[in-house]
Design a protein around this motif. Structure first.
Motif, PDB file in Angstrom:
ATOM      1  N   TYR A 176     -43.923 -91.546 -16.477  1.00 18.43           N
ATOM      2  CA  TYR A 176     -42.937 -91.418 -17.555  1.00 18.43           C
ATOM      3  C   TYR A 176     -43.357 -90.477 -18.683  1.00 18.43           C
ATOM      4  CZ  TYR A 176     -46.049 -94.584 -20.109  1.00 18.43           C
ATOM      5  OH  TYR A 176     -47.133 -95.146 -20.729  1.00 18.43           O
ATOM      6  N   GLY A 177     -44.638 -90.172 -18.793  1.00 21.51           N
ATOM      7  CA  GLY A 177     -45.097 -89.376 -19.927  1.00 21.51           C
ATOM      8  C   GLY A 177     -44.457 -88.005 -20.010  1.00 21.51           C
ATOM      9  N   TRP A 178     -44.283 -87.350 -18.853  1.00 19.65           N
ATOM     10  CA  TRP A 178     -43.723 -85.997 -18.850  1.00 19.65           C
ATOM     11  C   TRP A 178     -42.276 -85.990 -19.325  1.00 19.65           C
ATOM     12  CZ3 TRP A 178     -39.363 -84.646 -16.105  1.00 19.65           C
ATOM     13  CH2 TRP A 178     -38.950 -85.521 -15.102  1.00 19.65           C
ATOM     14  N   ARG A 179     -41.597 -87.152 -19.253  1.00 17.32           N
ATOM     15  CA  ARG A 179     -40.179 -87.219 -19.626  1.00 17.32           C
ATOM     16  C   ARG A 179     -39.973 -87.208 -21.148  1.00 17.32           C
ATOM     17  NH1 ARG A 179     -37.093 -88.820 -15.187  1.00 17.32           N
ATOM     18  NH2 ARG A 179     -38.330 -89.586 -13.415  1.00 17.32           N
ATOM     19  N   ILE A 180     -40.969 -87.643 -21.887  1.00 18.03           N
ATOM     20  CA  ILE A 180     -40.805 -87.798 -23.334  1.00 18.03           C
ATOM     21  C   ILE A 180     -40.431 -86.486 -24.027  1.00 18.03           C
ATOM     22  CG2 ILE A 180     -42.010 -88.420 -25.473  1.00 18.03           C
ATOM     23  CD1 ILE A 180     -43.607 -90.477 -23.808  1.00 18.03           C
ATOM     24  N   PRO A 181     -41.099 -85.360 -23.757  1.00 13.84           N
ATOM     25  CA  PRO A 181     -40.693 -84.113 -24.425  1.00 13.84           C
ATOM     26  C   PRO A 181     -39.254 -83.704 -24.134  1.00 13.84           C
ATOM     27  CG  PRO A 181     -42.876 -83.889 -23.454  1.00 13.84           C
ATOM     28  CD  PRO A 181     -42.318 -85.170 -22.943  1.00 13.84           C
ATOM     29  N   PHE A 182     -38.759 -84.017 -22.931  1.00 13.90           N
ATOM     30  CA  PHE A 182     -37.385 -83.659 -22.587  1.00 13.90           C
ATOM     31  C   PHE A 182     -36.382 -84.517 -23.363  1.00 13.90           C
ATOM     32  CE2 PHE A 182     -39.758 -81.966 -19.056  1.00 13.90           C
ATOM     33  CZ  PHE A 182     -39.061 -80.843 -18.656  1.00 13.90           C
ATOM     34  N   ILE A 183     -36.621 -85.811 -23.403  1.00 14.03           N
ATOM     35  CA  ILE A 183     -35.693 -86.705 -24.090  1.00 14.03           C
ATOM     36  C   ILE A 183     -35.741 -86.488 -25.598  1.00 14.03           C
ATOM     37  CG2 ILE A 183     -35.151 -89.138 -24.513  1.00 14.03           C
ATOM     38  CD1 ILE A 183     -36.294 -89.715 -21.700  1.00 14.03           C
ATOM     39  N   ALA A 184     -36.934 -86.169 -26.125  1.00 13.74           N
ATOM     40  CA  ALA A 184     -37.074 -85.914 -27.562  1.00 13.74           C
ATOM     41  C   ALA A 184     -36.280 -84.700 -28.015  1.00 13.74           C
ATOM     42  CB  ALA A 184     -38.548 -85.731 -27.915  1.00 13.74           C
ATOM     43  N   SER A 185     -35.873 -83.859 -27.077  1.00 15.96           N
ATOM     44  CA  SER A 185     -35.084 -82.683 -27.412  1.00 15.96           C
ATOM     45  C   SER A 185     -33.777 -83.050 -28.098  1.00 15.96           C
ATOM     46  CB  SER A 185     -34.796 -81.881 -26.140  1.00 15.96           C
ATOM     47  OG  SER A 185     -33.872 -80.849 -26.385  1.00 15.96           O
ATOM     48  N   ALA A 186     -33.258 -84.250 -27.840  1.00 12.73           N
ATOM     49  CA  ALA A 186     -31.985 -84.662 -28.450  1.00 12.73           C
ATOM     50  C   ALA A 186     -32.059 -84.605 -29.970  1.00 12.73           C
ATOM     51  CB  ALA A 186     -31.617 -86.065 -27.982  1.00 12.73           C
ATOM     52  N   LEU A 187     -33.194 -85.001 -30.542  1.00 13.77           N
ATOM     53  CA  LEU A 187     -33.350 -84.973 -31.996  1.00 13.77           C
ATOM     54  C   LEU A 187     -33.367 -83.541 -32.525  1.00 13.77           C
ATOM     55  CD1 LEU A 187     -36.081 -87.759 -32.390  1.00 13.77           C
ATOM     56  CD2 LEU A 187     -33.609 -87.971 -32.720  1.00 13.77           C
ATOM     57  N   LEU A 188     -34.025 -82.660 -31.801  1.00 10.22           N
ATOM     58  CA  LEU A 188     -34.086 -81.266 -32.218  1.00 10.22           C
ATOM     59  C   LEU A 188     -32.719 -80.600 -32.144  1.00 10.22           C
ATOM     60  CD1 LEU A 188     -37.396 -80.147 -30.462  1.00 10.22           C
ATOM     61  CD2 LEU A 188     -37.067 -80.750 -32.864  1.00 10.22           C
ATOM     62  N   VAL A 189     -31.939 -80.948 -31.135  1.00  7.34           N
ATOM     63  CA  VAL A 189     -30.604 -80.359 -31.007  1.00  7.34           C
ATOM     64  C   VAL A 189     -29.727 -80.747 -32.192  1.00  7.34           C
ATOM     65  CG1 VAL A 189     -28.471 -80.407 -29.647  1.00  7.34           C
ATOM     66  CG2 VAL A 189     -30.686 -80.143 -28.510  1.00  7.34           C
ATOM     67  N   LEU A 190     -29.834 -81.987 -32.652  1.00 13.66           N
ATOM     68  CA  LEU A 190     -29.067 -82.404 -33.834  1.00 13.66           C
ATOM     69  C   LEU A 190     -29.449 -81.559 -35.046  1.00 13.66           C
ATOM     70  CD1 LEU A 190     -29.150 -86.300 -33.436  1.00 13.66           C
ATOM     71  CD2 LEU A 190     -27.219 -84.751 -33.003  1.00 13.66           C
ATOM     72  N   LEU A 191     -30.752 -81.283 -35.188  1.00 14.06           N
ATOM     73  CA  LEU A 191     -31.201 -80.417 -36.273  1.00 14.06           C
ATOM     74  C   LEU A 191     -30.601 -79.020 -36.129  1.00 14.06           C
ATOM     75  CD1 LEU A 191     -33.057 -79.713 -38.687  1.00 14.06           C
ATOM     76  CD2 LEU A 191     -34.881 -79.261 -37.027  1.00 14.06           C
ATOM     77  N   GLY A 192     -30.596 -78.493 -34.928  1.00 13.70           N
ATOM     78  CA  GLY A 192     -30.050 -77.166 -34.691  1.00 13.70           C
ATOM     79  C   GLY A 192     -28.564 -77.085 -34.965  1.00 13.70           C
ATOM     80  N   LEU A 193     -27.822 -78.118 -34.584  1.00 11.92           N
ATOM     81  CA  LEU A 193     -26.385 -78.134 -34.848  1.00 11.92           C
ATOM     82  C   LEU A 193     -26.108 -78.146 -36.346  1.00 11.92           C
ATOM     83  CD1 LEU A 193     -25.148 -80.624 -32.102  1.00 11.92           C
ATOM     84  CD2 LEU A 193     -24.830 -78.140 -32.161  1.00 11.92           C
ATOM     85  N   TRP A 194     -26.916 -78.891 -37.080  1.00 10.31           N
ATOM     86  CA  TRP A 194     -26.755 -78.893 -38.543  1.00 10.31           C
ATOM     87  C   TRP A 194     -27.017 -77.500 -39.105  1.00 10.31           C
ATOM     88  CZ3 TRP A 194     -30.676 -77.712 -42.037  1.00 10.31           C
ATOM     89  CH2 TRP A 194     -30.311 -77.819 -43.385  1.00 10.31           C
ATOM     90  N   ALA A 195     -28.091 -76.844 -38.650  1.00 10.81           N
ATOM     91  CA  ALA A 195     -28.437 -75.512 -39.163  1.00 10.81           C
ATOM     92  C   ALA A 195     -27.346 -74.504 -38.846  1.00 10.81           C
ATOM     93  CB  ALA A 195     -29.779 -75.057 -38.586  1.00 10.81           C
TER      94      ALA A 195
END
Length: 377
Positions: A176-195
Motif C-alpha cells: 500500500y505504500g506506493w499508493r499514498i503519493p497517488f491518492i495524496a494528489s487529490a489535495l494538490l489538485v484542490l490547491l491548483g484549482l484554487w490558484a
C-alpha cells in the motif's frame, strides 16, 4: 499570473512523475508479476511511454480549445483530468486481485495522464509569456518551467517520506505504500484549482482575432509545420536528458547498481534542486544571448556528457551515481529554461497554444518515450 502557472504545472508534473518513479520501483511487481523481473520492468516502462504518445494528441485537442476559447478554462480541464487519473491509479487493484484487467486499466489511466499533460504545458507557458514585458520573457516564462523540477523533487520526497513512515518495509511499500503519493494528489489538485480560479485571461489572447477560419491544428500544419519540427527536434534532447535522469537512472540505480531505494530517492530531491537552479540560469542567459543559442550549446555539452556517464556509473559508487544524475539534470535545466519563451515566440497568436504544444510534445516522443521503452539497453 506567474505563480498560478507555477503551481499548476508543479501539480501536473508531480502527478506525471510519481508514475515514473512507481514504474521504476514497484509496478513490475504489482501489475506484471507473471513476467519476471526483467520483462516486468520493460513492461512497466512501456506503460510509462504510452503517455508520451498521448501527449501530442492532448496538445491538439486542448490546443484547439485554448486557441479558440481561451487559456484559463482549458488549463482547469487539464488539471482535473490529470488529478482524477492519478488518484484512480492509486486506487487500482493489483494484477493478483483482478488479473489482466489491472494492467489494461493502468495503460488507460496513463494515457489520460498523457492527454492532460499534453494540453498543460503550452497553456501554462502562454499565461506567463503573454503577460511578460518585452526583453524579459525568458525570465517570466521560467516559472512554469520550474514546475517540472519541483514536481519531480516533490514526487521523490513523497515516496521517500512514505518509505520512512512504513520503516523501509518492502512488503508494506509494495502492498500500500506506493499508493499514498497517488491518492495524496487529490489535495494538490484542490490547491491548483484554487490558484487557477484566481487568474484572468491573457491580454494578448483577448486582443487577438480568434474568429474561426480553420482549425488551429490545420492552420499550424499548413503555415508553420517547419517550426513544429524544429520544436520537436530541440525539445527531444531536453526530454531525453530529463527522463534518462528521472526514470531510467532511478531503475538503474536500484536494480543494477544495488543502491538503496532511500538513497536513490534522496539523490532525486537533490537533482531536482539542480534542475531548478539551471532552469533559471538558462532562462536568464536566453534573454541576453538568445534562446536558440543556449539550447544548441547545451545539446553539444550533452553529447560530451553522454560519453562519460556510464563509465562513471559503472564504478557502482552512490557518489558517482549522484554526480551522473546531477549532470543530466543540470544540462536539462540549462536547455529547458529558454524553452518556455522560445516555443511560443515561434507561432502566431491564433494557433500559438496548438503549435507550441504539438512541437513540445513531439519532442516528448523523441526524447521521452523512446528511451523509456528500452530501460535495459
Amino acid at each position: 499570473m506567474a505563480i498560478a502557472g507555477f503551481i499548476g504545472t508543479t501539480i501536473e508534473y508531480y502527478d506525471f512523475f510519481i508514475y515514473g518513479t512507481a514504474a521504476a520501483l514497484v509496478f513490475s511487481h504489482i501489475f506484471f508479476p507473471a513476467l519476471g523481473e526483467v520483462t516486468g520492468t520493460v513492461a512497466s516502462f512501456a506503460t510509462s511511454a504510452v503517455a508520451f504518445v498521448a501527449r501530442p494528441l492532448g496538445a491538439v485537442v486542448f490546443g484547439h480549445y485554448g486557441d479558440r476559447w481561451g487559456r484559463k478554462g482549458t488549463l482547469v480541464t487539464t488539471l482535473l483530468m490529470m488529478g482524477l487519473s492519478t488518484v484512480a491509479i492509486g486506487l487500482l487493484p493489483s494484477a493478483a486481485a483482478i488479473g489482466a484487467a489491472a494492467p489494461v486499466a493502468l495503460v488507460v489511466l496513463r494515457f489520460l495522464q498523457g492527454l492532460a499533460l499534453g494540453g498543460e504545458w503550452a497553456g501554462a507557458n502562454l499565461l506567463t509569456a503573454e503577460y511578460a514585458p518585452n526583453g524579459r520573457r525568458g525570465r517570466y516564462a521560467v516559472f512554469p518551467q520550474w514546475g517540472g523540477a519541483i514536481g519531480f523533487g516533490l514526487s521523490s520526497a513523497t515516496f521517500l517520506a512514505t518509505d520512512a513512515v512504513i520503516h523501509n518495509s518492502d512488503e508494506a511499500f509494495l502492498s500500500y505504500g506506493w499508493r499514498i503519493p497517488f491518492i495524496a494528489s487529490a489535495l494538490l489538485v484542490l490547491l491548483g484549482l484554487w490558484a487557477r480560479g484566481t487568474i484572468a485571461e491573457t491580454p494578448v489572447f483577448r486582443a487577438a482575432d480568434t474568429t474561426p477560419r480553420t482549425s488551429p491544428f490545420a492552420g499550424v500544419v499548413r503555415e508553420q509545420w517547419r517550426e513544429v519540427l524544429l520544436c520537436g527536434g530541440l525539445t527531444g534532447v531536453v526530454f531525453a536528458l530529463f527522463y534518462i535522469g528521472s526514470t531510467y537512472l532511478t531503475a538503474y540505480g536500484t536494480a543494477t547498481l544495488g543502491i538503496e531505494r532511500r538513497t536513490v530517492l534522496a539523490l532525486g530531491i537533490v537533482a531536482a534542486a539542480v534542475v531548478a537552479i539551471f532552469v533559471l540560469l538558462g532562462a536568464r542567459l536566453s534573454d541576453r544571448y538568445g534562446r536558440r543559442t543556449i539550447i544548441i550549446a547545451t545539446g553539444g555539452l550533452a553529447f560530451v556528457w553522454s560519453l562519460t556517464l556510464f563509465p562513471l556509473l559503472t564504478t557502482g559508487s552512490p557518489l558517482a551515481f549522484g554526480l551522473g544524475l546531477a549532470g543530466a539534470f543540470a544540462l536539462n535545466g540549462l536547455a529547458f529554461g529558454p524553452v518556455g519563451a522560445f516555443l511560443p515566440e515561434l507561432f502566431a497568436t491564433r494557433y500559438r497554444y496548438t503549435g507550441a504544444g504539438v512541437g513540445f510534445n513531439l519532442g516528448g516522443i523523441i526524447g521521452g518515450a523512446v528511451p523509456l521503452c528500452s530501460p535495459r539497453c
